[in-house]
Design a protein around this motif. Structure first.
Motif, PDB file in Angstrom:
ATOM      1  N   GLY A  88     -13.249  -1.247 -10.791  1.00 61.57           N
ATOM      2  CA  GLY A  88     -13.657  -0.058 -10.068  1.00 61.57           C
ATOM      3  C   GLY A  88     -14.613  -0.381  -8.939  1.00 61.57           C
ATOM      4  N   ARG A  89     -15.547  -1.273  -9.209  1.00 52.95           N
ATOM      5  CA  ARG A  89     -16.489  -1.658  -8.170  1.00 52.95           C
ATOM      6  C   ARG A  89     -15.772  -2.367  -7.031  1.00 52.95           C
ATOM      7  N   ARG A  90     -14.790  -3.183  -7.392  1.00 57.20           N
ATOM      8  CA  ARG A  90     -14.027  -3.900  -6.366  1.00 57.20           C
ATOM      9  C   ARG A  90     -13.259  -2.904  -5.477  1.00 57.20           C
ATOM     10  N   GLU A  91     -12.656  -1.892  -6.093  1.00 53.86           N
ATOM     11  CA  GLU A  91     -11.922  -0.909  -5.298  1.00 53.86           C
ATOM     12  C   GLU A  91     -12.863  -0.059  -4.457  1.00 53.86           C
ATOM     13  N   LEU A  92     -13.995   0.327  -5.043  1.00 54.24           N
ATOM     14  CA  LEU A  92     -14.954   1.126  -4.294  1.00 54.24           C
ATOM     15  C   LEU A  92     -15.464   0.348  -3.079  1.00 54.24           C
ATOM     16  N   ASP A  93     -15.764  -0.930  -3.259  1.00 50.14           N
ATOM     17  CA  ASP A  93     -16.228  -1.752  -2.139  1.00 50.14           C
ATOM     18  C   ASP A  93     -15.152  -1.885  -1.066  1.00 50.14           C
ATOM     19  N   ALA A  94     -13.904  -1.956  -1.494  1.00 53.25           N
ATOM     20  CA  ALA A  94     -12.807  -2.046  -0.521  1.00 53.25           C
ATOM     21  C   ALA A  94     -12.726  -0.760   0.311  1.00 53.25           C
ATOM     22  N   ILE A  95     -12.955   0.384  -0.324  1.00 49.86           N
ATOM     23  CA  ILE A  95     -12.948   1.653   0.409  1.00 49.86           C
ATOM     24  C   ILE A  95     -14.113   1.695   1.388  1.00 49.86           C
ATOM     25  N   LEU A  96     -15.289   1.252   0.948  1.00 54.17           N
ATOM     26  CA  LEU A  96     -16.437   1.183   1.845  1.00 54.17           C
ATOM     27  C   LEU A  96     -16.122   0.289   3.043  1.00 54.17           C
ATOM     28  N   GLY A  97     -15.522  -0.859   2.769  1.00 57.86           N
ATOM     29  CA  GLY A  97     -15.181  -1.785   3.839  1.00 57.86           C
ATOM     30  C   GLY A  97     -14.184  -1.208   4.819  1.00 57.86           C
ATOM     31  N   GLU A  98     -13.214  -0.436   4.315  1.00 55.10           N
ATOM     32  CA  GLU A  98     -12.228   0.174   5.196  1.00 55.10           C
ATOM     33  C   GLU A  98     -12.863   1.264   6.054  1.00 55.10           C
ATOM     34  N   CYS A  99     -13.807   2.026   5.492  1.00 55.71           N
ATOM     35  CA  CYS A  99     -14.531   3.021   6.291  1.00 55.71           C
ATOM     36  C   CYS A  99     -15.241   2.340   7.460  1.00 55.71           C
ATOM     37  N   LEU A 100     -15.886   1.219   7.175  1.00 51.73           N
ATOM     38  CA  LEU A 100     -16.645   0.517   8.200  1.00 51.73           C
ATOM     39  C   LEU A 100     -15.735  -0.206   9.187  1.00 51.73           C
ATOM     40  N   ARG A 101     -14.573  -0.645   8.731  1.00 54.48           N
ATOM     41  CA  ARG A 101     -13.637  -1.304   9.658  1.00 54.48           C
ATOM     42  C   ARG A 101     -13.171  -0.327  10.720  1.00 54.48           C
ATOM     43  N   LEU A 154     -18.201 -11.228  21.291  1.00 52.43           N
ATOM     44  CA  LEU A 154     -17.174 -11.071  20.263  1.00 52.43           C
ATOM     45  C   LEU A 154     -17.192  -9.604  19.848  1.00 52.43           C
ATOM     46  N   ASP A 155     -16.207  -8.848  20.281  1.00 55.91           N
ATOM     47  CA  ASP A 155     -16.168  -7.399  20.062  1.00 55.91           C
ATOM     48  C   ASP A 155     -15.541  -7.105  18.697  1.00 55.91           C
ATOM     49  N   TRP A 156     -16.389  -7.006  17.684  1.00 53.85           N
ATOM     50  CA  TRP A 156     -15.921  -6.757  16.325  1.00 53.85           C
ATOM     51  C   TRP A 156     -15.247  -5.391  16.217  1.00 53.85           C
ATOM     52  N   THR A 157     -15.803  -4.389  16.901  1.00 58.02           N
ATOM     53  CA  THR A 157     -15.268  -3.032  16.816  1.00 58.02           C
ATOM     54  C   THR A 157     -13.819  -2.979  17.293  1.00 58.02           C
ATOM     55  N   ALA A 158     -13.561  -3.589  18.446  1.00 61.21           N
ATOM     56  CA  ALA A 158     -12.191  -3.593  18.974  1.00 61.21           C
ATOM     57  C   ALA A 158     -11.271  -4.444  18.119  1.00 61.21           C
ATOM     58  N   ALA A 159     -11.751  -5.618  17.697  1.00 61.92           N
ATOM     59  CA  ALA A 159     -10.917  -6.513  16.892  1.00 61.92           C
ATOM     60  C   ALA A 159     -10.531  -5.873  15.566  1.00 61.92           C
ATOM     61  N   ASN A 160     -11.408  -5.032  15.027  1.00 63.27           N
ATOM     62  CA  ASN A 160     -11.157  -4.412  13.723  1.00 63.27           C
ATOM     63  C   ASN A 160     -10.148  -3.274  13.759  1.00 63.27           C
ATOM     64  N   ASP A 211      -6.076   2.153   4.664  1.00 59.51           N
ATOM     65  CA  ASP A 211      -5.450   1.335   3.618  1.00 59.51           C
ATOM     66  C   ASP A 211      -6.399   0.209   3.200  1.00 59.51           C
ATOM     67  N   PRO A 212      -7.343   0.491   2.296  1.00 61.46           N
ATOM     68  CA  PRO A 212      -8.365  -0.490   1.925  1.00 61.46           C
ATOM     69  C   PRO A 212      -7.814  -1.820   1.430  1.00 61.46           C
ATOM     70  N   GLN A 213      -6.785  -1.785   0.625  1.00 62.68           N
ATOM     71  CA  GLN A 213      -6.280  -3.026   0.049  1.00 62.68           C
ATOM     72  C   GLN A 213      -5.542  -3.861   1.095  1.00 62.68           C
ATOM     73  N   ALA A 214      -4.669  -3.238   1.864  1.00 58.62           N
ATOM     74  CA  ALA A 214      -3.863  -3.979   2.831  1.00 58.62           C
ATOM     75  C   ALA A 214      -4.698  -4.580   3.953  1.00 58.62           C
ATOM     76  N   HIS A 215      -5.800  -3.922   4.310  1.00 56.07           N
ATOM     77  CA  HIS A 215      -6.582  -4.354   5.470  1.00 56.07           C
ATOM     78  C   HIS A 215      -7.784  -5.223   5.117  1.00 56.07           C
ATOM     79  N   ALA A 216      -8.061  -5.376   3.829  1.00 54.52           N
ATOM     80  CA  ALA A 216      -9.299  -6.049   3.417  1.00 54.52           C
ATOM     81  C   ALA A 216      -9.390  -7.483   3.921  1.00 54.52           C
ATOM     82  N   ALA A 217      -8.303  -8.232   3.827  1.00 55.41           N
ATOM     83  CA  ALA A 217      -8.357  -9.657   4.154  1.00 55.41           C
ATOM     84  C   ALA A 217      -8.683  -9.915   5.618  1.00 55.41           C
ATOM     85  N   ALA A 218      -8.271  -9.016   6.509  1.00 56.65           N
ATOM     86  CA  ALA A 218      -8.491  -9.215   7.948  1.00 56.65           C
ATOM     87  C   ALA A 218      -9.726  -8.479   8.464  1.00 56.65           C
ATOM     88  N   ASN A 219     -10.423  -7.775   7.595  1.00 55.17           N
ATOM     89  CA  ASN A 219     -11.584  -6.978   7.991  1.00 55.17           C
ATOM     90  C   ASN A 219     -12.715  -7.882   8.486  1.00 55.17           C
TER      91      ASN A 219
END
Length: 364
Positions: A234-247, A279-285, A296-304
């Motif tokens: 659950g923590r892993r999935e929640l963190d992935a959602i947080l990461g996708e929000c920030l991406r 290095l424009d992180w915002t555009a690259a993300n 899509d938190p799971q699909a995008h996590a590796a490239a975030n």
């Protein structure tokens, strides 16, 4: 001097971030430990910083962050609008930071005042004003370092806080200089305070606008708090959602580099030697060659790239997730629903800052 080259394609940004030899981080005449270092010097100081944020240290800090988050959320009004950035994000960031650094509560107001001045200066850059703001912050940090040294000299009990741990560190078989200690603490504090507050704003804004994802986060939060067999997943999935929000709405806009030789990027951008590079992180993300337009938190996590990549990847990634996770879970537990405030609209930060300046929401 050459014009600044802004890299926006995901492949270009990743390649440049990983190539510390061609893209130097020595972009300032001021001491920045370890961000403004290269090669062996960077590796030595980066190892020191990494020792301050090990998984064990971060796990031990989680209850502290949870406690601070619950206290901040408990003080928020129900059924009345408040600003998720200022009233929640900034208040939490300052208090959590002071607690893990071992700084007194009296510093909180001073830090928030400094944040406001720093935001204003970022909107209208002035070298003299920026120098004064930086000097004021260094003076604040030095007072805390001095207070910790005085406590040691008087034989007072040493608390296991980050500032005391830093005073015990060594590099190249020597103790750290005061300038090095201040630089590290400045990086942790000045860099983290505003960014954590903006992260809170980004996440709360998305959850308020997307009830379905808010509901999923509530389910995950309950599972994490229960400590059952699904808590880790659950923590892993929640963190992935947080990461996708920030991406999708990356508050960490860009980092500077300077080329040490002529470079041609993968997309064909030709950069001369000695050129300043962003290095424009915002555009690259949000590069469409890498990311779909779906949440899509799971699909995008590796490239975030929210926390960077390469030798200068953010050492505080796990710490940031622990802090953000704590405040989001506390907010979800302290409410039945997070809604956008009626007749009030969120406002964006002006460049060069990213994320939301204000996010009016209501807790039900």
């Amino acid at each position: 001097m050459s014009d600044t080259v802004r890299l926006t394609r995901h492949a270009d940004v990743v390649s440049a971030a990983k190539d510390a030899q061609s893209f130097s981080s020595r972009t300032s005449r001021h001491l920045h430990v370890p961000n403004g270092m290269d090669g062996d010097e960077h590796r030595a100081f980066r190892a020191l910083v990494d020792r301050q944020m090990t998984p064990t240290i971060v796990d031990d800090l989680q209850p502290l962050f949870d406690e601070v988050a619950r206290a901040i959320v408990a003080a928020l009004p129900l059924d009345v609008s408040f600003d998720a950035v200022g009233d929640l994000g900034e208040a939490y960031a300052v208090r959590a930071q002071c607690r893990w650094l071992g700084w007194p509560v009296e510093v909180e107001d001073e830090l928030r005042e400094w944040m406001a001045r720093n935001y204003a200066a970022a909107r209208q850059p002035d070298a003299t004003v920026n120098a004064r703001i930086a000097a004021d912050f260094d003076a604040l940090v030095k007072r805390q370092v001095t207070a910790h040294r005085v406590a040691r000299g008087r034989g007072l009990p040493i608390t296991p806080d980050a500032t005391h741990r830093l005073l015990d560190e060594r590099v190249h078989d020597r103790a750290l200089t005061d300038d090095e200690i201040v630089s590290i603490l400045r990086n942790w504090t000045a860099g983290d305070l505003g960014s954590l507050a903006r992260c809170v704003g980004v996440v709360v804004h998305r959850l308020a606008e997307r009830p379905r994802w808010q509901q999923r986060m509530r389910e995950l939060a309950r599972g994490i708090r229960s400590g059952g067999s699904d808590a880790v997943a659950g923590r892993r999935e929640l963190d992935a959602i947080l990461g996708e929000c920030l991406r999708i709405d990356d508050p960490f806009v860009a980092n500077k580099r300077v080329t040490t030789c002529p470079v041609t990027t993968q997309s064909g951008v030709e950069i001369p030697q000695g050129a300043p590079v962003l290095l424009d992180w915002t555009a690259a993300n949000v590069d469409p060659d890498v990311f779909s337009d779906r949440f899509d938190p799971q699909a995008h996590a590796a490239a975030n790239l929210v926390f960077g990549i390469g030798p200068h990847v953010c050492p505080g990634r796990d710490l940031s997730y622990a802090e953000l996770r704590a405040v989001v879970i506390a907010l979800l537990e302290g409410s039945e629903m997070i809604e956008p405030a009626r007749d009030q609209h969120p406002t964006r930060f002006e460049a060069p800052l990213g994320g939301w300046a204000t996010v009016p929401v209501v807790l039900r």
